[in-house]
Design an enzyme around this catalytic site. Structure first.
Site, PDB file in Angstrom:
ATOM      1  N   GLU A   1     -15.531  -0.610 -17.041  1.00 48.43           N
ATOM      2  CA  GLU A   1     -14.294  -1.243 -16.581  1.00 48.43           C
ATOM      3  C   GLU A   1     -13.095  -0.778 -17.393  1.00 48.43           C
ATOM      4  OE1 GLU A   1     -15.503  -5.352 -16.771  1.00 48.43           O
ATOM      5  OE2 GLU A   1     -17.105  -4.922 -15.335  1.00 48.43           O
TER       6      GLU A   1
ATOM      7  N   TYR B   1     -16.824 -12.123 -20.676  1.00 46.84           N
ATOM      8  CA  TYR B   1     -18.275 -11.948 -20.765  1.00 46.84           C
ATOM      9  C   TYR B   1     -18.895 -12.908 -21.780  1.00 46.84           C
ATOM     10  CZ  TYR B   1     -18.221  -7.864 -17.763  1.00 46.84           C
ATOM     11  OH  TYR B   1     -18.104  -7.032 -16.679  1.00 46.84           O
TER      12      TYR B   1
END
Length: 395
Positions: free
Chosen positions: A140, A98
């Site tokens: 996640e 990310y």
């Protein structure tokens, strides 16, 4: 929750960012893959990149999250986030990736919008990004924990069954012979295939068999391509090169288009084309568990010969005590089936129905609109998109 100052800045700049988001995402992916070619080779779907659909999906989800954050500051779009997180988990996306995305996305924003990206604007949109990213990372993490760490395993093809000229079913068992985690009807697995050029491309395929077995079953449609979309790299590879005895890497099952367990609710399962795969798994599960509430099954296809898993579709529906099957074919429709596109005008829908949809986006939009007209609550209409989720991008 956004700070008040950032919320005001995002609200003021959302039209400008939204208008340029297509150009921003195009530049983002170009810069990302220049810096990290391994991501295009082994993580991202090269076909979706070539067709531009992944850019549309990213633009739609990021803009929708930003708009929701400023319009509804005290809640989160968890349905959208959950769908994205399941796809990410099936691909093995890691938290550190990310930061890489942030670097190149905000580089693209600055390059496209230029002087309009003041330090205040950059800080506000960075806050939006990390709100979304950290929410996805948390979801996640939970999904990986629930799946035992999310590691891939090798599975061997034990049977290959031609369903139609364009669809083949593969039945697989774990190569190591160890027990497997069960899945929920409607979920999918990611299949990783090594292609002739050395790329290790991954695609998601719904599990088309019933839960409760040590086997996995996927039914793969060969995508021939068109003037606007490339042919399916992985689907054509599986059709041409994978046979009994072949070994594939599969992820754990993921996906949020799943039946609520143990609830006797009227259901409607609507599919078109290869969207039949999760619906057949749901029907198999309902038949095995003795579901007694009404079940309305809707399917549309090009022709009876193109209707994959048709026998399973019909057999499982017939096993349910209160179920009806409604079919439409564009050509060669047999007696009792409709001709043309699916039309729910004359299809009875029980009060309190929960609907599950899978198929091309125009089909799902049309079915959803008809269901809402019939009194089905929008919150009770659930869907699965094969490939990038363009529902938000085209809303």
């Amino acid at each position: 929750m956004l700070s008040e100052q950032s919320a005001a800045t995002v609200r003021a700049t959302l039209p400008a960012v939204g208008a340029a988001i297509g150009e921003i995402t195009e530049r983002f992916y170009a810069d990302l893959f220049t810096a990290h070619p391994e991501l295009l080779r082994d993580v991202f779907n090269r076909g979706n990149q070539a067709a531009g659909t992944q850019r549309q999906a990213l633009a739609g989800s990021f803009a929708a999250f930003a708009a929701h954050t400023v319009e509804h500051p005290h809640d989160r779009p968890d349905a959208m986030l959950g769908r994205i997180a399941h796809k990410h988990a099936s691909l093995g996306i890691a938290p550190e990736q990310y930061a890489i995305v942030h670097k190149h996305l905000f580089g693209a924003i600055a390059a496209v919008l230029g002087e309009a990206v003041t330090p205040e604007v950059a800080a506000a949109w960075t806050e939006v990004y990390w709100l979304m990213a950290n929410a996805l990372i948390a979801i996640e993490k939970r999904l990986y924990e629930e799946s035992g760490g999310g590691a891939r395993r090798e599975w061997q093809v034990v049977e290959r069954v031609p369903e139609t000229p364009d669809v083949v079913t593969f039945r697989l068992r774990p190569l190591d012979g160890a027990p497997v985690r069960d899945f929920r009807a409607g979920q999918y697995v990611s299949v990783r295939a090594e292609l002739p050029d050395g790329a290790r491309q991954t695609r998601q395929y719904s599990l088309s068999g019933a839960p409760g077995s040590n086997l996995r079953q996927i039914s793969v449609k060969r995508e021939p391509g068109s003037p606007t979309t490339p042919e399916g790299e992985v689907s054509n590879h599986l059709h041409a090169r994978v046979h009994e005895g072949s070994v594939l890497e599969l992820s754990e099952p993921y996906g949020d288009l799943v039946l609520d367990s143990g609830e006797e609710t009227p259901l409607l399962l609507a599919s078109a084309g290869i969207g039949v795969t999760p619906m057949v798994a749901m029907l198999a599960h309902l038949a095995a568990t003795g579901h007694r509430a009404p079940v309305t099954v809707v399917h549309a296809d090009r022709s009876p010969a193109a209707h994959a898993l048709r026998a399973d579709h019909e057999t499982y529906t017939a096993k349910l005590p209160d179920a009806s099957l409604h079919l439409w074919y564009e050509r060669e429709a047999p007696e009792g089936a409709g001709t043309g596109l699916a039309d729910l005008t004359d299809v009875p829908v029980a009060p309190g129905t929960r609907a599950y949809l899978c198929g091309p986006l125009p089909f799902m939009r049309a079915v959803r609109a008809q269901l809402i007209e019939k009194g089905v609550a929008p919150a009770d209409v659930h869907y699965e998109v094969f490939g990038p989720d363009l529902w938000l991008a085209r809303a």
